[in-house]
Design a protein around this motif. Structure first.
Motif, PDB file in Angstrom:
ATOM      1  N   LEU A 184       5.035   0.385   1.586  1.00 17.26           N
ATOM      2  CA  LEU A 184       4.292   0.324   2.847  1.00 17.26           C
ATOM      3  C   LEU A 184       5.213   0.502   4.048  1.00 17.26           C
ATOM      4  O   LEU A 184       4.845   1.147   5.030  1.00 17.26           O
ATOM      5  N   ALA A 185       6.414  -0.052   3.981  1.00 15.47           N
ATOM      6  CA  ALA A 185       7.368   0.096   5.083  1.00 15.47           C
ATOM      7  C   ALA A 185       7.699   1.570   5.308  1.00 15.47           C
ATOM      8  O   ALA A 185       7.854   2.007   6.452  1.00 15.47           O
ATOM      9  N   ARG A 186       7.780   2.340   4.235  1.00 13.58           N
ATOM     10  CA  ARG A 186       8.076   3.769   4.362  1.00 13.58           C
ATOM     11  C   ARG A 186       6.915   4.551   4.975  1.00 13.58           C
ATOM     12  O   ARG A 186       7.115   5.592   5.584  1.00 13.58           O
ATOM     13  N   LEU A 187       5.701   4.051   4.782  1.00 13.81           N
ATOM     14  CA  LEU A 187       4.522   4.741   5.309  1.00 13.81           C
ATOM     15  C   LEU A 187       4.280   4.473   6.791  1.00 13.81           C
ATOM     16  O   LEU A 187       3.630   5.259   7.469  1.00 13.81           O
ATOM     17  N   ARG A 188       4.782   3.355   7.270  1.00 15.38           N
ATOM     18  CA  ARG A 188       4.505   2.948   8.653  1.00 15.38           C
ATOM     19  C   ARG A 188       5.208   3.849   9.660  1.00 15.38           C
ATOM     20  O   ARG A 188       6.309   4.320   9.446  1.00 15.38           O
ATOM     21  N   ARG A 189       4.552   4.029  10.764  1.00  8.23           N
ATOM     22  CA  ARG A 189       5.116   4.801  11.873  1.00  8.23           C
ATOM     23  C   ARG A 189       6.109   3.912  12.628  1.00  8.23           C
ATOM     24  O   ARG A 189       6.164   2.706  12.407  1.00  8.23           O
ATOM     25  N   PRO A 190       6.881   4.494  13.548  1.00  7.14           N
ATOM     26  CA  PRO A 190       7.835   3.680  14.317  1.00  7.14           C
ATOM     27  C   PRO A 190       7.191   2.488  15.041  1.00  7.14           C
ATOM     28  O   PRO A 190       7.837   1.467  15.251  1.00  7.14           O
ATOM     29  N   ASN A 191       5.905   2.587  15.380  1.00  7.37           N
ATOM     30  CA  ASN A 191       5.231   1.474  16.056  1.00  7.37           C
ATOM     31  C   ASN A 191       4.798   0.386  15.068  1.00  7.37           C
ATOM     32  O   ASN A 191       4.154  -0.595  15.453  1.00  7.37           O
ATOM     33  N   GLY A 192       5.095   0.562  13.774  1.00 10.13           N
ATOM     34  CA  GLY A 192       4.764  -0.449  12.778  1.00 10.13           C
ATOM     35  C   GLY A 192       3.380  -0.316  12.177  1.00 10.13           C
ATOM     36  O   GLY A 192       2.999  -1.087  11.303  1.00 10.13           O
ATOM     37  N   ARG A 193       2.619   0.662  12.630  1.00  8.82           N
ATOM     38  CA  ARG A 193       1.245   0.829  12.140  1.00  8.82           C
ATOM     39  C   ARG A 193       1.171   1.968  11.142  1.00  8.82           C
ATOM     40  O   ARG A 193       1.936   2.923  11.202  1.00  8.82           O
ATOM     41  N   LEU A 194       0.202   1.858  10.255  1.00 10.74           N
ATOM     42  CA  LEU A 194      -0.062   2.942   9.325  1.00 10.74           C
ATOM     43  C   LEU A 194      -0.827   4.042  10.050  1.00 10.74           C
ATOM     44  O   LEU A 194      -1.576   3.758  10.993  1.00 10.74           O
ATOM     45  N   PRO A 195      -0.672   5.282   9.637  1.00  8.67           N
ATOM     46  CA  PRO A 195      -1.496   6.348  10.215  1.00  8.67           C
ATOM     47  C   PRO A 195      -2.982   6.013  10.034  1.00  8.67           C
ATOM     48  O   PRO A 195      -3.370   5.346   9.073  1.00  8.67           O
ATOM     49  N   GLU A 196      -3.814   6.488  10.953  1.00  6.25           N
ATOM     50  CA  GLU A 196      -5.247   6.145  10.932  1.00  6.25           C
ATOM     51  C   GLU A 196      -5.960   6.599   9.670  1.00  6.25           C
ATOM     52  O   GLU A 196      -6.952   5.996   9.278  1.00  6.25           O
ATOM     53  N   ASN A 197      -5.487   7.643   9.024  1.00  5.08           N
ATOM     54  CA  ASN A 197      -6.162   8.152   7.831  1.00  5.08           C
ATOM     55  C   ASN A 197      -5.704   7.440   6.547  1.00  5.08           C
ATOM     56  O   ASN A 197      -6.178   7.752   5.472  1.00  5.08           O
ATOM     57  N   VAL A 198      -4.813   6.465   6.659  1.00  4.52           N
ATOM     58  CA  VAL A 198      -4.266   5.777   5.489  1.00  4.52           C
ATOM     59  C   VAL A 198      -4.914   4.409   5.318  1.00  4.52           C
ATOM     60  O   VAL A 198      -4.960   3.604   6.240  1.00  4.52           O
ATOM     61  N   SER A 199      -5.412   4.164   4.103  1.00  7.14           N
ATOM     62  CA  SER A 199      -5.933   2.853   3.714  1.00  7.14           C
ATOM     63  C   SER A 199      -5.093   2.349   2.561  1.00  7.14           C
ATOM     64  O   SER A 199      -4.563   3.133   1.767  1.00  7.14           O
ATOM     65  N   THR A 200      -4.954   1.037   2.458  1.00  9.28           N
ATOM     66  CA  THR A 200      -4.215   0.446   1.344  1.00  9.28           C
ATOM     67  C   THR A 200      -5.004  -0.718   0.772  1.00  9.28           C
ATOM     68  O   THR A 200      -5.808  -1.347   1.466  1.00  9.28           O
ATOM     69  N   ILE A 201      -4.774  -0.979  -0.508  1.00  8.94           N
ATOM     70  CA  ILE A 201      -5.327  -2.153  -1.153  1.00  8.94           C
ATOM     71  C   ILE A 201      -4.244  -2.677  -2.089  1.00  8.94           C
ATOM     72  O   ILE A 201      -3.557  -1.905  -2.757  1.00  8.94           O
ATOM     73  N   GLU A 202      -4.031  -3.986  -2.075  1.00  9.18           N
ATOM     74  CA  GLU A 202      -3.064  -4.622  -2.958  1.00  9.18           C
ATOM     75  C   GLU A 202      -3.812  -5.546  -3.904  1.00  9.18           C
ATOM     76  O   GLU A 202      -4.543  -6.431  -3.466  1.00  9.18           O
ATOM     77  N   LEU A 203      -3.634  -5.317  -5.196  1.00 11.29           N
ATOM     78  CA  LEU A 203      -4.341  -6.085  -6.214  1.00 11.29           C
ATOM     79  C   LEU A 203      -3.510  -7.287  -6.635  1.00 11.29           C
ATOM     80  O   LEU A 203      -2.449  -7.125  -7.248  1.00 11.29           O
ATOM     81  N   GLY A 204      -3.985  -8.457  -6.285  1.00  5.04           N
ATOM     82  CA  GLY A 204      -3.291  -9.675  -6.670  1.00  5.04           C
ATOM     83  C   GLY A 204      -3.280  -9.841  -8.178  1.00  5.04           C
ATOM     84  O   GLY A 204      -4.293  -9.655  -8.840  1.00  5.04           O
ATOM     85  N   GLY A 205      -2.114 -10.138  -8.721  1.00  2.06           N
ATOM     86  CA  GLY A 205      -1.998 -10.390 -10.146  1.00  2.06           C
ATOM     87  C   GLY A 205      -1.719  -9.166 -10.988  1.00  2.06           C
ATOM     88  O   GLY A 205      -1.334  -9.288 -12.142  1.00  2.06           O
ATOM     89  N   ASN A 206      -1.894  -7.971 -10.442  1.00  3.91           N
ATOM     90  CA  ASN A 206      -1.642  -6.758 -11.219  1.00  3.91           C
ATOM     91  C   ASN A 206      -0.195  -6.317 -11.068  1.00  3.91           C
ATOM     92  O   ASN A 206       0.407  -6.462 -10.012  1.00  3.91           O
ATOM     93  N   ALA A 207       0.312  -5.747 -12.136  1.00  4.36           N
ATOM     94  CA  ALA A 207       1.621  -5.115 -12.082  1.00  4.36           C
ATOM     95  C   ALA A 207       1.398  -3.630 -11.833  1.00  4.36           C
ATOM     96  O   ALA A 207       0.636  -3.274 -10.940  1.00  4.36           O
ATOM     97  N   HIS A 208       2.011  -2.765 -12.640  1.00  4.98           N
ATOM     98  CA  HIS A 208       1.888  -1.328 -12.404  1.00  4.98           C
ATOM     99  C   HIS A 208       0.548  -0.778 -12.894  1.00  4.98           C
ATOM    100  O   HIS A 208       0.071   0.229 -12.387  1.00  4.98           O
ATOM    101  N   ALA A 209      -0.075  -1.435 -13.875  1.00  5.01           N
ATOM    102  CA  ALA A 209      -1.393  -1.010 -14.365  1.00  5.01           C
ATOM    103  C   ALA A 209      -2.456  -1.502 -13.390  1.00  5.01           C
ATOM    104  O   ALA A 209      -2.521  -2.679 -13.062  1.00  5.01           O
ATOM    105  N   LEU A 210      -3.287  -0.596 -12.925  1.00  2.00           N
ATOM    106  CA  LEU A 210      -4.212  -0.940 -11.837  1.00  2.00           C
ATOM    107  C   LEU A 210      -5.677  -0.957 -12.228  1.00  2.00           C
ATOM    108  O   LEU A 210      -6.525  -1.262 -11.406  1.00  2.00           O
TER     109      LEU A 210
END
Length: 68
Positions: A23-49
């Motif tokens: 996520l840090a690599r995706l963020r713009r210099p202002n710390g925000r993600l581009p408007e067309n980018v959405s993310t979801i983080e699955l609690g408890g999951n490893a690499h299998a989603l």
């Protein structure tokens, strides 16, 4: 410019691809993600989603044109 929506799906326990670093690599210099980018983080999951609730989320995300 007309940009396509992008969704990044992460597992919170993934050791192969660390969500915070990615996520840090995706963020713009202002710390925000581009408007067309959405993310979801699955609690408890490893690499299998695969989870039923994720499939429902993906279907909803696609249905609304990537605006979650």
């Amino acid at each position: 410019a007309n940009t396509r929506p992008v969704l990044f799906v992460y597992g919170s326990r993934d050791t192969q691809l660390k969500p915070g670093e990615s996520l840090a690599r995706l963020r713009r210099p202002n710390g925000r993600l581009p408007e067309n980018v959405s993310t979801i983080e699955l609690g408890g999951n490893a690499h299998a989603l695969f989870r039923e609730d994720v499939m429902a989320f993906l279907a909803s995300w696609i249905h609304v044109g990537g605006k979650h």
